[in-house]
Design a protein around this motif. Structure first.
Motif, PDB file in Angstrom:
ATOM      1  N   GLN A 122       5.849  -2.174  -2.060  1.00 38.93           N
ATOM      2  CA  GLN A 122       4.474  -1.693  -1.926  1.00 38.93           C
ATOM      3  C   GLN A 122       4.187  -1.095  -0.551  1.00 38.93           C
ATOM      4  N   ASN A 158      -0.890   2.063  -0.497  1.00 36.85           N
ATOM      5  CA  ASN A 158      -2.272   2.477  -0.781  1.00 36.85           C
ATOM      6  C   ASN A 158      -3.065   2.862   0.470  1.00 36.85           C
ATOM      7  N   MET A 159      -2.571   2.486   1.640  1.00 38.36           N
ATOM      8  CA  MET A 159      -3.294   2.839   2.873  1.00 38.36           C
ATOM      9  C   MET A 159      -2.609   3.950   3.650  1.00 38.36           C
ATOM     10  N   ILE A 162      -1.092 -14.579   3.473  1.00 34.54           N
ATOM     11  CA  ILE A 162      -1.866 -14.096   2.326  1.00 34.54           C
ATOM     12  C   ILE A 162      -3.230 -13.632   2.813  1.00 34.54           C
ATOM     13  N   ALA A 163      -3.894 -14.487   3.570  1.00 29.61           N
ATOM     14  CA  ALA A 163      -5.156 -14.106   4.209  1.00 29.61           C
ATOM     15  C   ALA A 163      -5.153 -14.764   5.582  1.00 29.61           C
ATOM     16  N   GLU A 169      -6.874  -8.653  12.873  1.00 29.72           N
ATOM     17  CA  GLU A 169      -8.232  -8.116  12.938  1.00 29.72           C
ATOM     18  C   GLU A 169      -9.164  -9.126  13.619  1.00 29.72           C
ATOM     19  N   THR A 228       0.621  -0.332   3.890  1.00 32.76           N
ATOM     20  CA  THR A 228       0.841  -0.365   2.447  1.00 32.76           C
ATOM     21  C   THR A 228       0.838   1.053   1.901  1.00 32.76           C
ATOM     22  N   SER A 257      -6.668  -1.002   9.710  1.00 32.09           N
ATOM     23  CA  SER A 257      -5.949  -2.112   9.102  1.00 32.09           C
ATOM     24  C   SER A 257      -5.228  -1.567   7.879  1.00 32.09           C
ATOM     25  N   GLU A 288     -10.903  -5.024   7.448  1.00 35.19           N
ATOM     26  CA  GLU A 288      -9.912  -4.579   6.476  1.00 35.19           C
ATOM     27  C   GLU A 288     -10.457  -3.441   5.602  1.00 35.19           C
ATOM     28  N   GLY A 308      -3.024  -2.969   5.587  1.00 33.99           N
ATOM     29  CA  GLY A 308      -2.353  -4.087   4.932  1.00 33.99           C
ATOM     30  C   GLY A 308      -2.346  -5.337   5.781  1.00 33.99           C
ATOM     31  N   GLY A 309      -3.105  -5.320   6.868  1.00 36.21           N
ATOM     32  CA  GLY A 309      -3.186  -6.498   7.735  1.00 36.21           C
ATOM     33  C   GLY A 309      -3.877  -7.644   7.017  1.00 36.21           C
ATOM     34  N   CYS A 310      -3.472  -8.880   7.345  1.00 36.29           N
ATOM     35  CA  CYS A 310      -3.994 -10.030   6.594  1.00 36.29           C
ATOM     36  C   CYS A 310      -5.336 -10.491   7.116  1.00 36.29           C
ATOM     37  N   GLN A 364      -4.907  -3.105   0.411  1.00 38.68           N
ATOM     38  CA  GLN A 364      -4.102  -4.064   1.178  1.00 38.68           C
ATOM     39  C   GLN A 364      -2.932  -4.599   0.362  1.00 38.68           C
ATOM     40  N   HIS A 365      -2.691  -4.045  -0.816  1.00 43.13           N
ATOM     41  CA  HIS A 365      -1.684  -4.629  -1.706  1.00 43.13           C
ATOM     42  C   HIS A 365      -0.280  -4.546  -1.112  1.00 43.13           C
ATOM     43  N   ALA A 371      -7.464  -8.872   1.914  1.00 36.82           N
ATOM     44  CA  ALA A 371      -6.043  -9.183   1.792  1.00 36.82           C
ATOM     45  C   ALA A 371      -5.809 -10.256   0.732  1.00 36.82           C
TER      46      ALA A 371
END
Lengths: 248, 492
Positions: free
Chosen positions: A213, A177-178, B195-196, A138, A175, A130, B149, A132-134, B172-173, B488
Motif C-alpha cells: 500500500q 492514497n496520499m 496502528i494509531a 503529528e 501511502t 501526513s 492526518e 500515512g503517519g500514525c 492513511q491506508h 490512521a
C-alpha cells in the motif's frame, strides 16, 4: 478575571529555555552508544531481534534512519555493547550521517547551504503533510507549539497553506492514497524550498516498508534536506535539528 | 439462535463456530441485532475461503459476546443488507464488500472505506449531492490546514447550515491488517504500536491480550496493573489534549495552553516509566518490559499531583466561562436514539447517555479486580463530550494514584506460551476514544491467518457526520475536535 490571573500564576515558567542542553528522562532512548569491544563470535542477537533491520553486523552499526528506538537490541545483547543514551541531537542533513558505529560520539550537526541560511535563517514557515503517519509524529509536531517548547520564538512555524511555506515536513511512510496529494502540495510551495523528513516511517518506511500500500517514489525523486529520526522524534530533536540546519 | 458464546480474551477452537447456511446466518444476525447486539466484526476467518464468514456481536448490557458463522455459495457472494434496518452494520458491510467482493443487496449507501482512488484516478467516487437554489458544496482535504492526518470532507450546505457532511477516508491506508500474519512477535508488537500513534497503549494492549489468550499466557497481577496504569495515563493525556483542542477552537488561549502544559507532564510520566512519551516499548507478550521503582513512582506522583491540582482550576475556568458554554452547549448534538442506531462507541456514546465502557462491561486485566466507574452525560453535544473528558480525567487519576500506592508484588514478565493452532480470540480494550477490538485467527501451524482490527473511529466517524447536520459550518472544527477521531486507526 481573577481566575485567569490565578491560572496564569499556576502556569509558572514551564518553557524549556535552553533547547540545546535540556535534560530528558533517564530512560529516554536517543543516540545509541556502541561500546568499543568486539562482538562475541558468531553472535547476531541484536540484528535478529530488530523488527526493522536497522542493525548491520561486523562491524556493528545502527542506522538511525531505520531505527525505531525500541529497547530490543539493548536488551538482547549478551555483552551489553549497545546502550541508548538520552542525547537527542540526532537530526542530520545527510542520510549517511545517521549510521552509528562504535566511533560515533555525536551526529554531525545539520548544515544548510548558504542560500538557504540566508533565506530562512530568521524565519522559516513549514507545511506539514501526513502521508500515512500514525498521529504519533503529528502529536509531537503539535507539541512544538505548546508552552513547553514554543518553537514560534525562533521564527519557525507551521502554516496552513503550502503557498505560504518555505518547505514541507513529511511524516508517515507515504501511502499509495496520499502520494499524489503529497506531490501536489510540494509543487505548490514556492522556490527555494526544503524537504524535511520526520520519523522512521518517512525516512525508511518503518514496519510498513514492504507493504504493497506504499508508494515512496517521491522520496527518490526529490532531494531531502533534513532527516529527523525517531518514533516519534522528541520535539527537541526537531527544534535543535532545524536550528542547526539554518545556522542558529 | 445458533451462535458461539465467548468471553473477552477467551481462546476458542475454530471448529466450535457453527457455519450455518446463508439464510439462517442472516436471520441469526438480524435476531441478535434486534436484541440489542452491536457488530464488532464481519469478515471471513480464512482469507483463502471468503465464502465462509463470521459476524462478531456484542451486547454490552449483558456482557455477552458471540460469534455467528455463515456459509455462502462460493459463486454468489451476496446477501440481503441489514443496514436499512440496523444502520450500525452499514460500514461493516461496505468493508466486507470492499475487501472480499461481497454484494450487500439493497444496501442504502455502498461506498468505499479505504481503497478508493479518488485523487489517483480510476473512476472517481460520486459524492452524495444536494441540489436546489442557493445550495453549495465545500470540499476540504485530504490535506488540512494544520498538523493533522489526511481525510476528505464534503459539506453540502445551504448558506451557513450544513445539510450533509460526507467523510471520505482511506488516505492513511498502510495495509496494517495484512502485515500481521507475516510478522514475528517483535514486529507484531511494533505494528500494534503504530496502528494509531495516539492510542499506542490501547492498541498494543488489545494485541498482546489477543496473542496471550491464544497462547494461554498468564500474566502476573503486577504486570496487569502496570498495563492499566499506562492505559489510564494515555487516557488522561489524550483527554487533556482534547480539552486543550476544544478550548483552542473557541479561542480560549489561556485554557488551551494550560491543558497543553499538563499533557506534557502526563506523557513525560509515561517516559519516566518506559523511555517513550507514548509508552512505546512498554509491552511484551507475557507482561511489561519496564517496572516501577521508588524513583520513578516519586517522579510520576510529583507530576500527577500538579496535574490533579491544576486541572481542577482550569476546568472551573473553562466550564464557568459563559463564552465557552455558549459555544459548547447544543452544538453538534447527537441524539441517544441516533447514537444507538449507528452504533456509536466510547466517549461519544457515553456523552449521549449510553452505558458502554469495556472496562466495566467486559472487564479485562487489572480492571477485573480494581473497577472504574461508568460516567455518562446525556446531552450528546460538544459540551457533553468535553465535560465527560474532564470527569474521566478525575476518575483515571483516582485509579492511577490508588494503584501506584498499592502496587502488588511479583514478576512483571511471564514466559509466553506457543500459539494454539486452528483457534481464535477476540480482545476488547477501552482506548481513550472507545472500544478497540482485535480479533486473531490462527492456522494449522499456529501462525496468524487472519487479523482484524476495529478502532473506535470506525464506528464514530459517522457520528461526526450526524453531529454536523443543521449545524453551522463554522462549528465544524469544534465538533471535529470534540470527537477527536483517528484517521490512521480507521484506515489501518
Amino acid at each position: 478575571m481573577i481566575d485567569a490571573i490565578k491560572l496564569r500564576i499556576l502556569q509558572g515558567d514551564p518553557i524549556v529555555h535552553d533547547v540545546k542542553n535540556a535534560h530528558l528522562p533517564k530512560l529516554f532512548r536517543g543516540l545509541p552508544a556502541i561500546a568499543d569491544k568486539p562482538c562475541p563470535e558468531g553472535c547476531d542477537k541484536c540484528a535478529a531481534v530488530c523488527p526493522v533491520q536497522a542493525i548491520t553486523l561486523s562491524p556493528l552499526s545502527i542506522d538511525l534512519g531505520r531505527c525505531t528506538f525500541c529497547p530490543l537490541c539493548e536488551e538482547a545483547c549478551p555483552e551489553k555493547l549497545i546502550h541508548y543514551t538520552s542525547n537527542y541531537h540526532i537530526a542530520s542533513d545527510k542520510r549517511e550521517n545517521l549510521i552509528v558505529t562504535k566511533d560515533t560520539k555525536k551526529i554531525p550537526h545539520a548544515h544548510a547551504a548558504k542560500k538557504i541560511r540566508d533565506y530562512f535563517g530568521k524565519s522559516l514557515k513549514l507545511r506539514q503533510v501526513s502521508a500515512g503517519g500514525c498521529n504519533g509524529c503529528e502529536l509531537e509536531l503539535n507539541a512544538l507549539n505548546n508552552v513547553n517548547f514554543d518553537m514560534g520564538r525562533f521564527g519557525i512555524e507551521f502554516v496552513a497553506s503550502p503557498r505560504h511555506a518555505d518547505g514541507i515536513v513529511i511524516t508517515g511512510p507515504v501511502t499509495r492514497n496520499m502520494s499524489r496529494a503529497l506531490e501536489i502540495c510540494y509543487e505548490a510551495v514556492p522556490n527555494p524550498k526544503i524537504i524535511i523528513l520526520v520519523g522512521t516511517c518517512s525516512i525508511a518506511g518503518h514496519v510498513f516498508e514492504n507493504s504493497v500500500q506504499l508508494q515512496r517514489q517521491f522520496m527518490e525523486e526529490n532531494k531531502i534536506d533534513l532527516y529527523v529520526p525517531g518514533c516519534p522524534p522528541h520535539p527537541l530533536t526537531f527544534i535543535t535539528g532545524i536550528l542547526n540546519f539554518i545556522g542558529r | 439462535m445458533s451462535s458461539l458464546q465467548i468471553q473477552n480474551n477467551q481462546c476458542f477452537r475454530l471448529n466450535e463456530i457453527i457455519f450455518a447456511e446463508k439464510n439462517d446466518f442472516l436471520k441469526t444476525v438480524s435476531e441478535h441485532l434486534s436484541g440489542g447486539f452491536r457488530m464488532l466484526g464481519l469478515f471471513p476467518p480464512d482469507k483463502r475461503n471468503p465464502a465462509k464468514i463470521i459476524a462478531v456481536l456484542a451486547n454490552a448490557g449483558y456482557s455477552e459476546l458471540c460469534i455467528a458463522g455463515g456459509e455462502f455459495p462460493a459463486d454468489k457472494l451476496e446477501f440481503e443488507s441489514w443496514a436499512a434496518l440496523f444502520p450500525q452494520t452499514n460500514y461493516f458491510e461496505c468493508e466486507l464488500a470492499e475487501n472480499y467482493g461481497y454484494t450487500p443487496v439493497n444496501h442504502p449507501w455502498l461506498r468505499p472505506v479505504r481503497k478508493q482512488n479518488v485523487i489517483a484516478g480510476d473512476k472517481p467516487y460520486q459524492f452524495y449531492k444536494l441540489e436546489g437554489d442557493e445550495v453549495h458544496e465545500v470540499a476540504v482535504g485530504p490535506i488540512h490546514a494544520g498538523v493533522i492526518e489526511p481525510g476528505h470532507f464534503r459539506f453540502q450546505c445551504h448558506g451557513e447550515l450544513v445539510f450533509n457532511l460526507e467523510i471520505n477516508l482511506g488516505y492513511q491506508h498502510r495495509g496494517v491488517e495484512a502485515l500481521f500474519p507475516e510478522a514475528d512477535s517483535n514486529r507484531g508488537i511494533m505494528l500494534a504500536e503504530s496502528i494509531a500513534g495516539d492510542t499506542v497503549i490501547g492498541h498494543t494492549c488489545a494485541h498482546c491480550n489477543v496473542i496471550e489468550s491464544l497462547s494461554n499466557t498468564q500474566l502476573s497481577l503486577r504486570a496487569q496493573v502496570i498495563r492499566s496504569i499506562a492505559e489510564e495515563l494515555e487516557r488522561v493525556a489524550m483527554h487533556l489534549s482534547g480539552l486543550g483542542g476544544a478550548a483552542n477552537d473557541i479561542g480560549l488561549a489561556l485554557a488551551a495552553s494550560s491543558y497543553g502544559r499538563l499533557r506534557t507532564l502526563v506523557i513525560n510520566s509515561l517516559a519516566d516509566l518506559s523511555g517513550s512519551r507514548f509508552g512505546r516499548g512498554l509491552f511484551v507478550y507475557g507482561g511489561v518490559r519496564f517496572d516501577f521503582d521508588r524513583e520513578n513512582i516519586d517522579l510520576i506522583i510529583k507530576k500527577l499531583n500538579t496535574v490533579r491540582n491544576d486541572v481542577r482550576v482550569i476546568n472551573d475556568f473553562l466550564f464557568s466561562s459563559t463564552g465557552a458554554l455558549v459555544r459548547f452547549e447544543k452544538t453538534g448534538a447527537v441524539s441517544t436514539d441516533s447514537a444507538l442506531k449507528i452504533g456509536l462507541v466510547g466517549l461519544a456514546a457515553r456523552s449521549c447517555g449510553i452505558e458502554l465502557d469495556t472496562r466495566i462491561n467486559y472487564p479485562y486485566g487489572a480492571y477485573r479486580y480494581f473497577p472504574v466507574s461508568q460516567i455518562t452525560l446525556s446531552t450528546g453535544d460538544v459540551f457533553a463530550r468535553t465535560r465527560l473528558r474532564a470527569l474521566e480525567i478525575d476518575e483515571s487519576l483516582r485509579f492511577i494514584f490508588e494503584q501506584l500506592e498499592n502496587l502488588p508484588g511479583g514478576e512483571i514478565r511471564a514466559a509466553a506460551g506457543s500459539i494454539e493452532p486452528c483457534s481464535g480470540a477476540v480482545s476488547i480494550t477501552e482506548g481513550w476514544r472507545g472500544d478497540i477490538v482485535h480479533i486473531a485467527i490462527t492456522d494449522e501451524k499456529g501462525g496468524i491467518a487472519q487479523y482484524k482490527i476495529k478502532d473506535p473511529s470506525f464506528n464514530n466517524w459517522y457520528g461526526l457526520s450526524l453531529a454536523l447536520r443543521k449545524t453551522e459550518i463554522s462549528d465544524f472544527p469544534l465538533c471535529n475536535k470534540s470527537f477527536d477521531l483517528s484517521y490512521a486507526g480507521h484506515d489501518l
